[in-house]
Write an enzyme that holds these catalytic residues in place. Sequence first.
Site, PDB file in Angstrom:
ATOM      1  N   SER A 244      20.004  13.227  19.716  1.00 25.33           N
ATOM      2  CA  SER A 244      18.943  14.309  20.103  1.00 25.33           C
ATOM      3  C   SER A 244      19.703  15.495  20.172  1.00 25.33           C
ATOM      4  O   SER A 244      21.104  15.607  19.906  1.00 25.33           O
ATOM      5  CB  SER A 244      18.656  13.619  21.605  1.00 25.33           C
ATOM      6  OG  SER A 244      19.362  14.313  22.570  1.00 25.33           O
ATOM      7  N   LYS A 245      19.006  16.587  20.655  1.00 24.60           N
ATOM      8  CA  LYS A 245      19.423  18.010  20.612  1.00 24.60           C
ATOM      9  C   LYS A 245      20.831  17.965  21.528  1.00 24.60           C
ATOM     10  O   LYS A 245      21.472  18.746  21.076  1.00 24.60           O
ATOM     11  CB  LYS A 245      18.432  18.702  20.989  1.00 24.60           C
ATOM     12  CG  LYS A 245      17.322  19.055  19.879  1.00 24.60           C
ATOM     13  CD  LYS A 245      16.709  20.286  20.256  1.00 24.60           C
ATOM     14  CE  LYS A 245      15.465  20.538  19.317  1.00 24.60           C
ATOM     15  NZ  LYS A 245      14.169  20.310  19.742  1.00 24.60           N
ATOM     16  N   ARG A 246      20.775  17.160  22.498  1.00 22.28           N
ATOM     17  CA  ARG A 246      21.979  17.144  23.354  1.00 22.28           C
ATOM     18  C   ARG A 246      23.174  16.962  22.813  1.00 22.28           C
ATOM     19  O   ARG A 246      24.253  17.486  23.287  1.00 22.28           O
ATOM     20  CB  ARG A 246      21.838  15.863  24.502  1.00 22.28           C
ATOM     21  CG  ARG A 246      20.893  16.300  25.400  1.00 22.28           C
ATOM     22  CD  ARG A 246      20.772  15.092  26.443  1.00 22.28           C
ATOM     23  NE  ARG A 246      20.448  13.862  25.876  1.00 22.28           N
ATOM     24  CZ  ARG A 246      21.474  12.661  25.681  1.00 22.28           C
ATOM     25  NH1 ARG A 246      22.653  12.850  26.082  1.00 22.28           N
ATOM     26  NH2 ARG A 246      21.054  11.592  25.213  1.00 22.28           N
ATOM     27  N   GLY A 248      24.034  18.178  19.616  1.00 24.36           N
ATOM     28  CA  GLY A 248      24.187  19.053  18.780  1.00 24.36           C
ATOM     29  C   GLY A 248      22.967  19.141  17.882  1.00 24.36           C
ATOM     30  O   GLY A 248      21.650  18.865  18.027  1.00 24.36           O
TER      31      GLY A 248
END
Length: 377
Positions: A244-246, A248
Amino acid sequence: MSAIRVRFAPSPTGFLHVGGARTAIFNWLYARRTGGTFVLRIEDTDEARSSDEMTRAILDGMRWLGMSPDEGPFFQSSERARHLDDVDALLDGGHAYRCFCSPETLRADRAAAEAAGGGYRYPRTCLELDADESERRAGGGEPFAVRVRVPERPIVWDDAVHGPTSFDGATLEDFVIVRSDGTPTYMISVVSDDIAMGITDVIRGDDHLSNTPKQIVLYEALGKPVPRFAHLPLILGPDKKRLSKRHGAVSVLAYRDDGYLPDAMFNFLALLGWNPGDGGEKLSRRELTVAFGFDGVGKSGAVFDLAKLEWLNGQYVDDLATPDLVEAVRPYLAEAGLWTEDLDGPRAGWLRSLLGLLQPRCRTLPAFVDQARPFLD
Ligand code: GLU
């Protein structure tokens, strides 16, 4: 051309993310390897969440990765009439029924079941309605949903990745295929489209595994052959949690903007969850195509390893012929204010030598800017 027909069916509710791109690549490789047809279908039925901008971004991402569809893009929202015709066929055949239960009743029943600690399944209240009454109430304008009558038997398929897979129909709910506002749901639209487009192999992410038994029920009820299914392993971050965006950037175009080369990205994504078995990591599109098969596709999650992408990108950077390298690096130098006209003229040869010298040390295109700055400033 062989009879194999596959599709990539993204919903245009976000950019082309690495998971979607990996699904597209596996479909593309399988089509190329078998001489089949690669279809692109944009699943834009969720009007509130879909946008033309996202459709364009998906097409841009695919183009950047060098994958153009053999057919399409087709837009799912244009086929609503056919989706509803298929629903009518299911109603006529007794495979589906109208459900007049109000959303409030359903919500209250669910809450009560959950409060009692049990799981909830629609109790088939409306399955018992006789045809005349159902017809009369619908004719009188009473809102209704349409549900599929799920057979109480095992639903089985031979998944190209997971092998023989079985769900007990008795544990599945009579799922909704038309909402009370008259719109068809994902479940029927996807099956209706896959039938109409003659899709032979459905290659998609593991997150769709639980949809598959319901879709098989629909194929069988419509009297159509069930396609082969291949469910690809989830992509995980280094902490083994779903990427996920966490972790990168997850948008493919963000990697383009960060200076990764499309061939490197394609190569990297193709090996996310697939091991071609010869131990090699750097494989051209042609080599990937020739080697592709579901035998080497793993069942469990594939870790997105950024260090490996950087390494692989470095290999592709190394391979660039000097004129191509200059063209690739030029926009980054320009953006950094380091591009001057003489680099196109008297100092062109000097720049080629400089970039050639830096080539073994740079793994991405922006790295050239940092390395070249002392010479150009
Ligand atoms: N539109 C679905 C998605 O983006 C894919 C449907 C499918 O592959 O069956 O997840």
